[in-house]
Design a protein around this motif. Structure first.
Motif, PDB file in Angstrom:
ATOM      1  N   SER A 137       0.787  -1.254  -0.077  1.00  0.00           N
ATOM      2  CA  SER A 137      -0.160   0.177  -0.226  1.00  0.00           C
ATOM      3  C   SER A 137       0.979   1.470  -0.049  1.00  0.00           C
ATOM      4  O   SER A 137       2.302   1.035   0.087  1.00  0.00           O
ATOM      5  CB  SER A 137      -0.797  -0.006   1.079  1.00  0.00           C
ATOM      6  OG  SER A 137       0.011  -0.063   2.440  1.00  0.00           O
ATOM      7  N   GLU A 138       0.202   2.460  -0.156  1.00  0.00           N
ATOM      8  CA  GLU A 138       0.846   3.696   0.000  1.00  0.00           C
ATOM      9  C   GLU A 138       0.400   4.487   1.308  1.00  0.00           C
ATOM     10  O   GLU A 138      -0.925   4.504   1.326  1.00  0.00           O
ATOM     11  CB  GLU A 138       0.862   4.565  -1.001  1.00  0.00           C
ATOM     12  CG  GLU A 138       1.761   3.997  -2.388  1.00  0.00           C
ATOM     13  CD  GLU A 138       1.558   4.920  -3.323  1.00  0.00           C
ATOM     14  OE1 GLU A 138       1.332   6.137  -3.484  1.00  0.00           O
ATOM     15  OE2 GLU A 138       1.884   4.300  -4.493  1.00  0.00           O
ATOM     16  N   ALA A 139       1.032   5.005   1.736  1.00  0.00           N
ATOM     17  CA  ALA A 139       0.558   5.935   3.308  1.00  0.00           C
ATOM     18  C   ALA A 139       1.314   7.263   3.446  1.00  0.00           C
ATOM     19  O   ALA A 139       2.377   7.048   3.136  1.00  0.00           O
ATOM     20  CB  ALA A 139       0.566   4.859   4.581  1.00  0.00           C
ATOM     21  N   GLU A 140       0.804   8.010   4.224  1.00  0.00           N
ATOM     22  CA  GLU A 140       1.564   9.173   4.461  1.00  0.00           C
ATOM     23  C   GLU A 140       2.723   9.067   5.559  1.00  0.00           C
ATOM     24  O   GLU A 140       3.471   9.720   5.679  1.00  0.00           O
ATOM     25  CB  GLU A 140       0.544  10.312   4.741  1.00  0.00           C
ATOM     26  CG  GLU A 140       1.012  11.811   5.295  1.00  0.00           C
ATOM     27  CD  GLU A 140      -0.125  12.591   5.448  1.00  0.00           C
ATOM     28  OE1 GLU A 140       0.509  13.776   6.056  1.00  0.00           O
ATOM     29  OE2 GLU A 140      -0.969  12.498   5.550  1.00  0.00           O
ATOM     30  N   ILE A 141       2.082   8.188   6.557  1.00  0.00           N
ATOM     31  CA  ILE A 141       2.832   8.187   7.776  1.00  0.00           C
ATOM     32  C   ILE A 141       3.200   6.569   8.086  1.00  0.00           C
ATOM     33  O   ILE A 141       2.068   5.990   8.125  1.00  0.00           O
ATOM     34  CB  ILE A 141       2.008   8.761   9.000  1.00  0.00           C
ATOM     35  CG1 ILE A 141       1.833  10.213   8.695  1.00  0.00           C
ATOM     36  CG2 ILE A 141       2.815   8.684  10.195  1.00  0.00           C
ATOM     37  CD1 ILE A 141       0.915  10.992   9.727  1.00  0.00           C
ATOM     38  N   LEU A 142       4.188   6.306   8.615  1.00  0.00           N
ATOM     39  CA  LEU A 142       4.563   5.025   8.885  1.00  0.00           C
ATOM     40  C   LEU A 142       4.828   5.298  10.471  1.00  0.00           C
ATOM     41  O   LEU A 142       5.620   5.888  11.082  1.00  0.00           O
ATOM     42  CB  LEU A 142       5.693   4.330   8.471  1.00  0.00           C
ATOM     43  CG  LEU A 142       6.272   3.136   9.223  1.00  0.00           C
ATOM     44  CD1 LEU A 142       5.126   1.767   9.014  1.00  0.00           C
ATOM     45  CD2 LEU A 142       7.449   2.739   8.567  1.00  0.00           C
ATOM     46  N   ILE A 143       4.188   4.443  11.229  1.00  0.00           N
ATOM     47  CA  ILE A 143       4.014   4.544  12.782  1.00  0.00           C
ATOM     48  C   ILE A 143       4.616   3.265  13.313  1.00  0.00           C
ATOM     49  O   ILE A 143       3.938   2.143  13.197  1.00  0.00           O
ATOM     50  CB  ILE A 143       2.919   4.829  13.669  1.00  0.00           C
ATOM     51  CG1 ILE A 143       2.435   6.169  13.261  1.00  0.00           C
ATOM     52  CG2 ILE A 143       3.013   4.872  15.143  1.00  0.00           C
ATOM     53  CD1 ILE A 143       0.918   6.622  13.668  1.00  0.00           C
TER      54      ILE A 143
ATOM     55  N   ALA B 283     -14.959   3.841  12.969  1.00  0.00           N
ATOM     56  CA  ALA B 283     -15.293   2.635  13.597  1.00  0.00           C
ATOM     57  C   ALA B 283     -15.405   1.646  12.269  1.00  0.00           C
ATOM     58  O   ALA B 283     -16.049   1.979  11.342  1.00  0.00           O
ATOM     59  CB  ALA B 283     -16.748   2.709  14.324  1.00  0.00           C
ATOM     60  N   GLY B 284     -14.738   0.429  12.809  1.00  0.00           N
ATOM     61  CA  GLY B 284     -14.982  -0.691  11.677  1.00  0.00           C
ATOM     62  C   GLY B 284     -13.614  -0.495  10.486  1.00  0.00           C
ATOM     63  O   GLY B 284     -13.668  -1.414   9.497  1.00  0.00           O
ATOM     64  N   GLY B 285     -12.912   0.608  10.626  1.00  0.00           N
ATOM     65  CA  GLY B 285     -11.811   0.995   9.827  1.00  0.00           C
ATOM     66  C   GLY B 285     -10.774   0.738  10.154  1.00  0.00           C
ATOM     67  O   GLY B 285     -10.229  -0.125  11.348  1.00  0.00           O
ATOM     68  N   ILE B 286      -9.339   0.938   9.323  1.00  0.00           N
ATOM     69  CA  ILE B 286      -8.033   0.612   9.757  1.00  0.00           C
ATOM     70  C   ILE B 286      -7.069   1.831   9.607  1.00  0.00           C
ATOM     71  O   ILE B 286      -7.805   2.829   9.018  1.00  0.00           O
ATOM     72  CB  ILE B 286      -7.506  -0.421   8.689  1.00  0.00           C
ATOM     73  CG1 ILE B 286      -7.811  -0.010   7.312  1.00  0.00           C
ATOM     74  CG2 ILE B 286      -8.173  -1.884   8.923  1.00  0.00           C
ATOM     75  CD1 ILE B 286      -6.906  -1.206   6.255  1.00  0.00           C
ATOM     76  N   PRO B 287      -5.864   1.907  10.139  1.00  0.00           N
ATOM     77  CA  PRO B 287      -5.244   2.997  10.121  1.00  0.00           C
ATOM     78  C   PRO B 287      -4.980   3.649   8.599  1.00  0.00           C
ATOM     79  O   PRO B 287      -4.855   4.924   8.467  1.00  0.00           O
ATOM     80  CB  PRO B 287      -3.777   2.454  10.686  1.00  0.00           C
ATOM     81  CG  PRO B 287      -4.373   1.650  11.512  1.00  0.00           C
ATOM     82  CD  PRO B 287      -5.346   0.697  10.979  1.00  0.00           C
ATOM     83  N   LEU B 288      -5.155   2.842   7.597  1.00  0.00           N
ATOM     84  CA  LEU B 288      -4.822   3.350   6.267  1.00  0.00           C
ATOM     85  C   LEU B 288      -6.111   4.222   5.846  1.00  0.00           C
ATOM     86  O   LEU B 288      -5.712   5.045   4.929  1.00  0.00           O
ATOM     87  CB  LEU B 288      -4.711   2.227   5.310  1.00  0.00           C
ATOM     88  CG  LEU B 288      -4.072   2.454   3.889  1.00  0.00           C
ATOM     89  CD1 LEU B 288      -2.512   2.594   4.234  1.00  0.00           C
ATOM     90  CD2 LEU B 288      -4.136   0.917   3.138  1.00  0.00           C
ATOM     91  N   ASP B 289      -7.162   4.132   6.714  1.00  0.00           N
ATOM     92  CA  ASP B 289      -8.077   4.970   6.293  1.00  0.00           C
ATOM     93  C   ASP B 289      -7.710   6.447   6.547  1.00  0.00           C
ATOM     94  O   ASP B 289      -8.537   7.371   6.086  1.00  0.00           O
ATOM     95  CB  ASP B 289      -9.341   4.730   6.933  1.00  0.00           C
ATOM     96  CG  ASP B 289     -10.184   3.129   6.507  1.00  0.00           C
ATOM     97  OD1 ASP B 289      -9.826   3.040   5.479  1.00  0.00           O
ATOM     98  OD2 ASP B 289     -10.685   2.524   7.362  1.00  0.00           O
ATOM     99  N   VAL B 290      -6.671   6.773   7.396  1.00  0.00           N
ATOM    100  CA  VAL B 290      -6.607   8.068   7.574  1.00  0.00           C
ATOM    101  C   VAL B 290      -5.007   8.057   7.271  1.00  0.00           C
ATOM    102  O   VAL B 290      -4.429   9.036   8.017  1.00  0.00           O
ATOM    103  CB  VAL B 290      -6.691   8.344   9.176  1.00  0.00           C
ATOM    104  CG1 VAL B 290      -8.213   8.377   9.757  1.00  0.00           C
ATOM    105  CG2 VAL B 290      -5.791   7.306  10.109  1.00  0.00           C
ATOM    106  N   GLY B 291      -4.533   7.304   6.386  1.00  0.00           N
ATOM    107  CA  GLY B 291      -3.130   7.703   5.715  1.00  0.00           C
ATOM    108  C   GLY B 291      -2.125   6.935   6.545  1.00  0.00           C
ATOM    109  O   GLY B 291      -0.959   7.512   6.273  1.00  0.00           O
TER     110      GLY B 291
END
Length: 448
Positions: A28-34, A128-136
């Motif tokens: 995937s692609e994401a803005e932030i890796l934590i 709710a019901g989502g994953i971190p990727l939903d917020v980048g």
């Protein structure tokens, strides 16, 4: 071979929690890796050890993953009280001229919950019901990063670092092969200090409890990071032994609808429509309110409601788990919220201090124990489950009588499958192939 292929071949999954296959998460692609270094469960020390002893490996793996997912920011979230770990990570970041940053958290529970950590670092609430990727955002923990580093160097997941604490003679960090029995781990920590004990696999809030007779049958998996020995009559053990029928009857007779379970629920406080007190009311009065009951599907099972919040000693979490299982049997899923999720303003004042939580669950005597190690423990025999992760179990690719070596694939999935490869953790001969693969060494002794 690219990064994702190496991770897939090595069988890397999330080193804590449900074991999400890492090759799928990072595709995937994401803005932030934590990277989660907050050690969600009280008392455990495994991630702290990894950040202290293998800081350079973690930082190097983060750089590789960050480049792959095109992340603009690479952040390690850990507690500000982790002074030595912060020092080592800062040194590694400086030595490697890395763009990794540290984000320091207060000592509250559950700071290491994936969705709570994302909110703390970014102030973005995952729907709710989502994953971190939903917020980048993509989140992995410190142990997963260690395994990614090993995968980059063509080493598969064959061992696990584990905290073993509580009623053991030598509280320790141990390095053990996947599939070693829990009793061998206890032996490696000097044995139990008491005769009548139970074992918590994982942490005290969300871990699985087994009795002394089961320690030979339970094994270390890729996701298990903690073993805690407690007296057999301990408060936590007694609570979790109660049958669901008894728990429901107590709810019917004793729930006073104070709403403390909801007021302190971490997911409710970041904006999710999860109201444990409403679920308790529906169960208590036999209300057939499917929409309310389905809120149980987004419970993270942190245990605050039943081990900290409820003044009546009831078990909203256990009821939520029961409801989740029933809904899943009927293939009922929670529909992800499409509206913007906003945290409650009061949230900042309702964080649970870890010291108070530990006192509430009667584990204060184990605070500050000297943790020895790490100690390597080898095994004459391992029982390796083919399903150590959510998704599809691996299919065996060996048969009884085969000789295998450490790191050899013994269970395989296809690249597109939601699953992970499984490898032998010792050199030996295959004695059994089923849901588990049993391998016995040809050596004559266990080396401690």
């Amino acid at each position: 071979m690219d990064l994702i292929q190496r991770i897939f071949e090595a069988g890397v999954i999330g080193a804590g929690g449900a074991g999400f296959p890492t090759h799928i998460k990072l595709n995937s692609e994401a803005e932030i890796l934590i990277v989660n270094g907050a050690e969600c469960e009280p008392l455990l020390e495994t991630d702290k050890f990894l950040m202290r002893a293998h800081s350079r490996k973690i930082v190097r793996a983060m750089e590789e993953v960050g480049n792959h997912i095109k992340a603009k920011k690479l952040i390690i979230g850990l507690k500000r009280k982790y002074k030595e770990e912060i020092k080592e990570l800062k040194k590694a970041i400086e030595d490697l001229d890395s763009r990794v940053e540290l984000f320091l958290l207060d000592n509250f529970y559950p700071a290491g919950d994936e969705q709570i950590l994302v909110y703390e670092v970014t102030k973005r609430s995952i729907p709710a019901g989502g994953i971190p990727l939903d917020v980048g955002v993509v989140v992995s923990n410190a142990g997963t990063m260690m395994n990614i580093y090993e995968a980059i160097n063509d080493k598969s997941v064959t061992y696990k670092y584990v905290s073993i604490i509580g009623e053991v003679k030598k509280p320790s960090i141990i390095k053990v092969p996947i599939g070693i029995s829990i009793d061998k781990c206890i032996e490696g920590a000097g044995g139990a200090k008491i005769e009548d004990y139970s074992v918590i696999l994982g942490g005290p809030m969300m871990g699985k409890i087994i009795n002394r007779c089961e320690v030979k049958n339970e094994v270390i998996t890729k996701t298990l990071g903690g073993i805690i020995l407690v007296p057999q009559n301990h408060y936590i053990v007694k609570r979790k032994e109660a049958p669901i029928k008894h728990i429901v009857n107590r709810a019917k007779s004793a729930c006073i609808q104070c709403s403390m379970c909801t007021d302190l629920c971490p997911r409710y406080l970041i904006g999710h429509r999860l109201r444990p007190h409403r679920i308790m009311r529906a169960v208590s009065f036999s209300e057939i309110n499917q929409e309310v009951l389905k809120e149980a599907l987004i419970c993270c099972e942190c245990g605050i409601c039943e081990l900290y919040a409820c003044p009546m000693g009831l078990s909203p979490r256990t009821i939520n788990v029961y409801l989740k299982n029933e809904f899943r049997k009927n293939k009922v899923r929670y529909k992800k919220q499409d509206i913007k999720t906003t945290a409650k303003e009061i949230r900042e004042y309702r964080k649970i201090p870890v010291s108070r939580l530990i006192s509430r669950i009667d584990l204060t005597e184990y605070i500050g124990e000297k943790i020895n190690g790490p100690y390597d423990i080898e095994a004459l025999e391992v029982k390796i489950p083919l399903n150590q992760h959510i998704g599809k179990p691996a299919s065996p690719v060996i048969k009884v009588g085969d000789r295998v070596s450490r790191g050899q694939i013994i269970g395989k999935v296809d690249m597109g499958d939601f699953g992970a490869n499984i490898h032998s953790s010792i050199n030996g001969i295959v004695y059994e192939v089923g849901e588990n693969i049993v391998i016995k060494s040809e050596e004559n002794e266990v080396i401690l």
